[in-house]
Motif scaffolding. Sequence first.
Motif, PDB file in Angstrom:
ATOM      1  N   LEU A  72      50.532 -19.380  95.897  1.00  0.00           N
ATOM      2  CA  LEU A  72      49.672 -19.663  94.750  1.00  0.00           C
ATOM      3  C   LEU A  72      48.676 -20.768  95.082  1.00  0.00           C
ATOM      4  O   LEU A  72      47.492 -20.671  94.731  1.00  0.00           O
ATOM      5  CB  LEU A  72      50.524 -20.043  93.547  1.00  0.00           C
ATOM      6  CG  LEU A  72      49.765 -20.306  92.256  1.00  0.00           C
ATOM      7  CD1 LEU A  72      49.006 -19.049  91.828  1.00  0.00           C
ATOM      8  CD2 LEU A  72      50.703 -20.749  91.170  1.00  0.00           C
ATOM      9  N   ALA A  73      49.131 -21.815  95.770  1.00  0.00           N
ATOM     10  CA  ALA A  73      48.219 -22.888  96.179  1.00  0.00           C
ATOM     11  C   ALA A  73      47.155 -22.349  97.140  1.00  0.00           C
ATOM     12  O   ALA A  73      45.979 -22.710  97.043  1.00  0.00           O
ATOM     13  CB  ALA A  73      49.000 -24.019  96.830  1.00  0.00           C
TER      14      ALA A  73
ATOM     15  N   ARG B  70      56.441 -18.934  96.988  1.00  0.00           N
ATOM     16  CA  ARG B  70      55.562 -18.547  95.879  1.00  0.00           C
ATOM     17  C   ARG B  70      54.561 -19.641  95.558  1.00  0.00           C
ATOM     18  O   ARG B  70      53.378 -19.375  95.343  1.00  0.00           O
ATOM     19  CB  ARG B  70      56.389 -18.229  94.638  1.00  0.00           C
ATOM     20  CG  ARG B  70      57.109 -16.932  94.707  1.00  0.00           C
ATOM     21  CD  ARG B  70      57.924 -16.719  93.463  1.00  0.00           C
ATOM     22  NE  ARG B  70      58.682 -15.480  93.536  1.00  0.00           N
ATOM     23  CZ  ARG B  70      59.697 -15.196  92.768  1.00  0.00           C
ATOM     24  NH1 ARG B  70      60.097 -16.057  91.853  1.00  0.00           N
ATOM     25  NH2 ARG B  70      60.324 -14.053  92.889  1.00  0.00           N
ATOM     26  N   CYS B  71      55.024 -20.877  95.527  1.00  0.00           N
ATOM     27  CA  CYS B  71      54.125 -21.996  95.235  1.00  0.00           C
ATOM     28  C   CYS B  71      53.072 -22.164  96.326  1.00  0.00           C
ATOM     29  O   CYS B  71      51.899 -22.434  96.034  1.00  0.00           O
ATOM     30  CB  CYS B  71      54.922 -23.279  95.061  1.00  0.00           C
ATOM     31  SG  CYS B  71      55.892 -23.317  93.546  1.00  0.00           S
TER      32      CYS B  71
ATOM     33  N   TRP C 276      60.919 -19.814  95.811  1.00  0.00           N
ATOM     34  CA  TRP C 276      59.997 -20.547  94.938  1.00  0.00           C
ATOM     35  C   TRP C 276      59.019 -21.376  95.747  1.00  0.00           C
ATOM     36  O   TRP C 276      57.854 -21.524  95.357  1.00  0.00           O
ATOM     37  CB  TRP C 276      60.774 -21.423  93.963  1.00  0.00           C
ATOM     38  CG  TRP C 276      61.443 -20.612  92.909  1.00  0.00           C
ATOM     39  CD1 TRP C 276      62.767 -20.288  92.835  1.00  0.00           C
ATOM     40  CD2 TRP C 276      60.815 -19.965  91.806  1.00  0.00           C
ATOM     41  NE1 TRP C 276      62.992 -19.495  91.749  1.00  0.00           N
ATOM     42  CE2 TRP C 276      61.816 -19.282  91.094  1.00  0.00           C
ATOM     43  CE3 TRP C 276      59.519 -19.902  91.353  1.00  0.00           C
ATOM     44  CZ2 TRP C 276      61.539 -18.554  89.955  1.00  0.00           C
ATOM     45  CZ3 TRP C 276      59.240 -19.170  90.213  1.00  0.00           C
ATOM     46  CH2 TRP C 276      60.244 -18.509  89.522  1.00  0.00           C
ATOM     47  N   ILE C 277      59.460 -21.916  96.862  1.00  0.00           N
ATOM     48  CA  ILE C 277      58.565 -22.682  97.732  1.00  0.00           C
ATOM     49  C   ILE C 277      57.485 -21.772  98.296  1.00  0.00           C
ATOM     50  O   ILE C 277      56.299 -22.120  98.317  1.00  0.00           O
ATOM     51  CB  ILE C 277      59.369 -23.363  98.863  1.00  0.00           C
ATOM     52  CG1 ILE C 277      60.318 -24.397  98.268  1.00  0.00           C
ATOM     53  CG2 ILE C 277      58.450 -23.995  99.886  1.00  0.00           C
ATOM     54  CD1 ILE C 277      61.312 -24.952  99.264  1.00  0.00           C
TER      55      ILE C 277
END
Length: 69
Positions: free
Chosen positions: A10-11, A6-7, A3-4
Amino acid sequence: MIWIVRCLLLAGLLAVLGWGQDKAYGVWSLGFLLAAWVMLEPRLRPALILLPVAGMTGVVALLWQQSWL
């Protein structure tokens, strides 16, 4: 952990979209981030066949922007 990543991807995508619109290498950087995302996401693994096509498209786009051609 995923998740880190992915974030962060995305950022990065949003930052490149916002900052790199008028830059010469903005779209190319966006392509690299999208390719990294495709390689990390298990559901997108069938799309890996498109990465060489996308890479050649990026090379053609960079050559097309050159003034000496």
